[in-house]
Design a protein around this motif. Sequence first.
Motif, PDB file in Angstrom:
ATOM      1  N   ILE A 135     -10.717  12.614   4.842  1.00 46.42           N
ATOM      2  CA  ILE A 135      -9.564  13.508   4.903  1.00 46.42           C
ATOM      3  C   ILE A 135      -9.067  13.522   6.349  1.00 46.42           C
ATOM      4  CG2 ILE A 135      -8.684  15.831   4.498  1.00 46.42           C
ATOM      5  CD1 ILE A 135      -9.676  14.404   1.968  1.00 46.42           C
ATOM      6  N   TYR A 136      -7.825  13.124   6.520  1.00 39.21           N
ATOM      7  CA  TYR A 136      -7.192  13.085   7.837  1.00 39.21           C
ATOM      8  C   TYR A 136      -6.125  14.176   7.920  1.00 39.21           C
ATOM      9  CZ  TYR A 136      -9.364   8.472   8.203  1.00 39.21           C
ATOM     10  OH  TYR A 136     -10.270   7.448   8.243  1.00 39.21           O
ATOM     11  N   VAL A 137      -5.929  14.712   9.117  1.00 42.88           N
ATOM     12  CA  VAL A 137      -4.880  15.701   9.356  1.00 42.88           C
ATOM     13  C   VAL A 137      -3.924  15.163  10.409  1.00 42.88           C
ATOM     14  CG1 VAL A 137      -4.336  18.020  10.174  1.00 42.88           C
ATOM     15  CG2 VAL A 137      -6.322  17.662   8.686  1.00 42.88           C
ATOM     16  N   TYR A 138      -2.652  15.085  10.025  1.00 42.01           N
ATOM     17  CA  TYR A 138      -1.600  14.607  10.919  1.00 42.01           C
ATOM     18  C   TYR A 138      -0.825  15.810  11.442  1.00 42.01           C
ATOM     19  CZ  TYR A 138       2.693  12.252  12.425  1.00 42.01           C
ATOM     20  OH  TYR A 138       3.774  11.805  13.140  1.00 42.01           O
ATOM     21  N   ASP A 139      -0.700  15.906  12.755  1.00 43.08           N
ATOM     22  CA  ASP A 139       0.022  16.996  13.413  1.00 43.08           C
ATOM     23  C   ASP A 139       1.454  16.550  13.681  1.00 43.08           C
ATOM     24  OD1 ASP A 139       1.101  18.784  15.423  1.00 43.08           O
ATOM     25  OD2 ASP A 139      -0.942  19.512  15.739  1.00 43.08           O
ATOM     26  N   ILE A 167       3.971   8.270   8.458  1.00 37.78           N
ATOM     27  CA  ILE A 167       2.957   8.843   9.338  1.00 37.78           C
ATOM     28  C   ILE A 167       1.727   7.935   9.484  1.00 37.78           C
ATOM     29  CG2 ILE A 167       3.733  11.171   8.814  1.00 37.78           C
ATOM     30  CD1 ILE A 167       1.207  11.583   7.155  1.00 37.78           C
ATOM     31  N   MET A 168       1.722   6.822   8.745  1.00 40.52           N
ATOM     32  CA  MET A 168       0.679   5.811   8.922  1.00 40.52           C
ATOM     33  C   MET A 168       1.298   4.463   9.296  1.00 40.52           C
ATOM     34  SD  MET A 168      -1.891   6.633   5.728  1.00 40.52           S
ATOM     35  CE  MET A 168      -2.836   5.130   5.998  1.00 40.52           C
ATOM     36  N   GLU A 169       2.407   4.516  10.004  1.00 42.80           N
ATOM     37  CA  GLU A 169       3.135   3.294  10.337  1.00 42.80           C
ATOM     38  C   GLU A 169       2.224   2.284  11.043  1.00 42.80           C
ATOM     39  OE1 GLU A 169       7.294   1.844  12.492  1.00 42.80           O
ATOM     40  OE2 GLU A 169       6.622   3.932  12.676  1.00 42.80           O
ATOM     41  N   GLY A 170       2.299   1.043  10.573  1.00 44.13           N
ATOM     42  CA  GLY A 170       1.510  -0.021  11.169  1.00 44.13           C
ATOM     43  C   GLY A 170       0.087  -0.126  10.642  1.00 44.13           C
ATOM     44  N   ALA A 191       0.859  -1.184   0.000  1.00 40.46           N
ATOM     45  CA  ALA A 191       0.000   0.000   0.000  1.00 40.46           C
ATOM     46  C   ALA A 191       0.895   1.233   0.000  1.00 40.46           C
ATOM     47  CB  ALA A 191      -0.911   0.019   1.230  1.00 40.46           C
ATOM     48  N   PRO A 192       0.517   2.285  -0.726  1.00 37.78           N
ATOM     49  CA  PRO A 192       1.288   3.530  -0.666  1.00 37.78           C
ATOM     50  C   PRO A 192       1.060   4.224   0.669  1.00 37.78           C
ATOM     51  CG  PRO A 192      -0.662   3.810  -2.037  1.00 37.78           C
ATOM     52  CD  PRO A 192      -0.622   2.371  -1.659  1.00 37.78           C
ATOM     53  N   HIS A 193       2.137   4.731   1.255  1.00 40.03           N
ATOM     54  CA  HIS A 193       2.063   5.463   2.525  1.00 40.03           C
ATOM     55  C   HIS A 193       2.749   6.814   2.390  1.00 40.03           C
ATOM     56  CE1 HIS A 193       1.094   2.431   5.989  1.00 40.03           C
ATOM     57  NE2 HIS A 193       0.226   2.366   4.998  1.00 40.03           N
ATOM     58  N   PRO A 194       2.295   7.799   3.160  1.00 41.56           N
ATOM     59  CA  PRO A 194       2.975   9.098   3.200  1.00 41.56           C
ATOM     60  C   PRO A 194       4.099   9.092   4.235  1.00 41.56           C
ATOM     61  CG  PRO A 194       0.846   9.239   4.314  1.00 41.56           C
ATOM     62  CD  PRO A 194       1.014   7.822   3.879  1.00 41.56           C
ATOM     63  N   PHE A 195       5.255   9.561   3.821  1.00 43.46           N
ATOM     64  CA  PHE A 195       6.417   9.683   4.702  1.00 43.46           C
ATOM     65  C   PHE A 195       6.799  11.155   4.834  1.00 43.46           C
ATOM     66  CE2 PHE A 195       6.512   5.356   3.353  1.00 43.46           C
ATOM     67  CZ  PHE A 195       7.217   4.631   4.296  1.00 43.46           C
ATOM     68  N   VAL A 196       7.284  11.536   6.000  1.00 43.48           N
ATOM     69  CA  VAL A 196       7.815  12.878   6.219  1.00 43.48           C
ATOM     70  C   VAL A 196       9.290  12.758   6.578  1.00 43.48           C
ATOM     71  CG1 VAL A 196       7.706  14.982   7.586  1.00 43.48           C
ATOM     72  CG2 VAL A 196       5.601  13.797   6.974  1.00 43.48           C
ATOM     73  N   GLU A 210      -0.506  13.352  16.423  1.00 45.94           N
ATOM     74  CA  GLU A 210      -1.897  12.915  16.462  1.00 45.94           C
ATOM     75  C   GLU A 210      -2.552  13.090  15.091  1.00 45.94           C
ATOM     76  OE1 GLU A 210      -3.719  15.210  19.525  1.00 45.94           O
ATOM     77  OE2 GLU A 210      -2.881  14.000  21.152  1.00 45.94           O
ATOM     78  N   THR A 211      -3.526  12.222  14.805  1.00 41.62           N
ATOM     79  CA  THR A 211      -4.260  12.260  13.537  1.00 41.62           C
ATOM     80  C   THR A 211      -5.728  12.523  13.804  1.00 41.62           C
ATOM     81  OG1 THR A 211      -2.713  10.712  12.494  1.00 41.62           O
ATOM     82  CG2 THR A 211      -4.873  10.960  11.478  1.00 41.62           C
TER      83      THR A 211
END
Length: 708
Positions: free
Chosen positions: A278-282, A230-233, A211-216, A287-288
């Motif tokens: 739509i999720y917001v990651y801080d 930011i969606m680890e696990g 699955a594609p995941h967003p990384f910072v 926190e999401t």
Amino acid sequence: MNKSIGTMVMATSLLFGACNSKDIDIEVKVKAKENMENVIGRSDIKVKDGRMTPEVLWAMGRIGGMNVSPDGQKVVYTVAYYSVPENRSNREVFVMNADGTDNKQITKTAYSENEAVWIKGGKKIAFLCNESGSSQLWEMNPDGSDRKQLSRYDGDIEGFAFSPDEKKVLFISQVKTVKSTADKYPDLDKATGIIVTDLMYKHWDEWVTTAPHPFVADFDGKAISNPVDIMEGEPFESPMKPFGGIEQLAWNTTSDKIAYTSRKKTGKEYALSTNSDIYVYDLNTKETTNISEGIMGYDTNPQYSPDGKFIAWQSMERDGYESDQNRLMVMNLETGEKIFASKDFDSNVDGFVWSADAKALYFTGVWHGESQVYKIDLKDGNKITPLTSGMYDYAGVALLGENKLIVQRHSLSMGDEIYSIDLADNNKVAQLTTENKQIYDQLAIGKVEGRWMKTTDGKQMLTWVIYPPHFDPNKKYPTLLFCEGGPQSPVSQFWSYRWNMQIMAANDYIVVAPNRRGLPGFGMEWNEQISGDYGGQCMKDYFTAIDEMAKEPFVDKDRLGCVGASFGGFSVYWLAGHHNKRFKAFIAHDGIFNMEMQYLETEEMWFANWDMGGAYWEKQNATAQRTFANSPHLFVDKWDTPILCIHGEKDYRILANQGMAAFNAAVLRGVPAELLIYPDENHWVLKPQNGVLWQRTFFEWLDMWLKK
């Protein structure tokens, strides 16, 4: 079914082929590197008789993404070039002034440079490149010099976005989400068997293992480090397959939050639902927050306003309906209030951008067979104003400074070029690029006209008619009915490199392309009528279009053909059993032949449930029973017309056995038939030489039955 949720693929298909190479003289400029890899670039082309041919299409450069410099003075964009002999493509980077002057190609390598954007105040251009063996992030000067690799991530980077302060980079990469057979049985590391325990084990053209995941990651101006998932696990997608990219994620203006799109479901639940959020990651609290919670449809593509006070995204209302109206949602980040800003637009919002002052939004949307640019004035009751007009499709709208927009535009007669729209000068449209001018200047393009026709239920239907170049009204022409896919993809002013109307016209066919029931751009009632009624009014609309054109003295009513792909392929199979000898030849690509099998074979079950009305075993479900009673395979006893069936074996949306079964049925019935099967293609045909084979087979079949 050539459209996934909110995604119109018919305008971006990289598909076409070749008919007769003697009609054209092409010299492909090739430059050898020391490592013996070849650079694919622009072609010098001489069109011998002024007609569109597959070779002409293959020689065209295809404009990709574009990005405006921070000062609004420069534009960077990419162009893809194709080589049929090498059976591959290459993408290069160009830079021009904002008015289109001083256009320069700044890369000439054997590696594809993608997703070029300005960074460091316009002093550098960041881009993706596979030069190091995997797709990594690079930078270079605006003239293409001083190339430096910024990332050395252990995996491919599929998209990226720098934070506004450029201290961090958001990027997309695949993560493993499914255990392999070797994970379960380490001693069977060479076994090829795949153990399946739930739905969504295949999607579009792949066996689902990642699955594609967003990384910072941190960025110090020289290199990228410390990437964090930011969606680890989580076994979910962001962006969402099969077509989602970096547009499904966004930085806020203060570089401390990331909005991302995800459908946090797997297996059967994923297969049955389109409900994404739509999720917001801080970045500070880790926190999401789900900011679209409670909205049950398909939410995607967030964008923060330039002043940081609002966030907008596209939203469909009904869970399970992938072609629901795509509306524009705006949320006040301080109060949490949400409004549907595009409620007065009775069609889809296909792409959007904020105005520089955050008081308006600009978007593209289709209406009456044309995709135009519109403005929503948030300070004037969300008033919607069209900014463009004409027989064109606009796409990819973005800001060009404070008072201009930059867009791509194409039509049934010309592929994408880049244009600007001057908001301060009566929305004046100016062409900025002329990528394929040298080719168009040599071509005789067939006339395109729109005709409104009265349908069997008294409605008015827009039908595009494309005439051969050098059309002579005193002659009689073989004529093709074009059946659109989707099924809810617009028959607008689209440009395709496979289903190209001008190349059909150049082969001396009149093309009839109706906006039959079940297409957006004519109100939601028109768009939604097709659901649960595949064999109903939409088919009557097809008959209306071809019967009306057959009345013309220049149409040879004894030489009519019918062609289409995906739902258009289903249409061909259905019409083959109901046409009452109207047609003399059929071509179906990736079409549904057996509806019962399709219900159980496809991957995105939400589509089958919504469009078919339910499962075939639901005997009390009148809509479902009507659907399956109209399955094309039930009417094979009435097949009497030559048919060509085309399918790809990597098509997991409509499996290749559908095309093979249709071909077998025709042969067993004694109907002349041919099968073109691709072991390595999906719902489209993506490889250049396979595209050549497609086009040759297409026209050889039509010419055999409609011209001899």
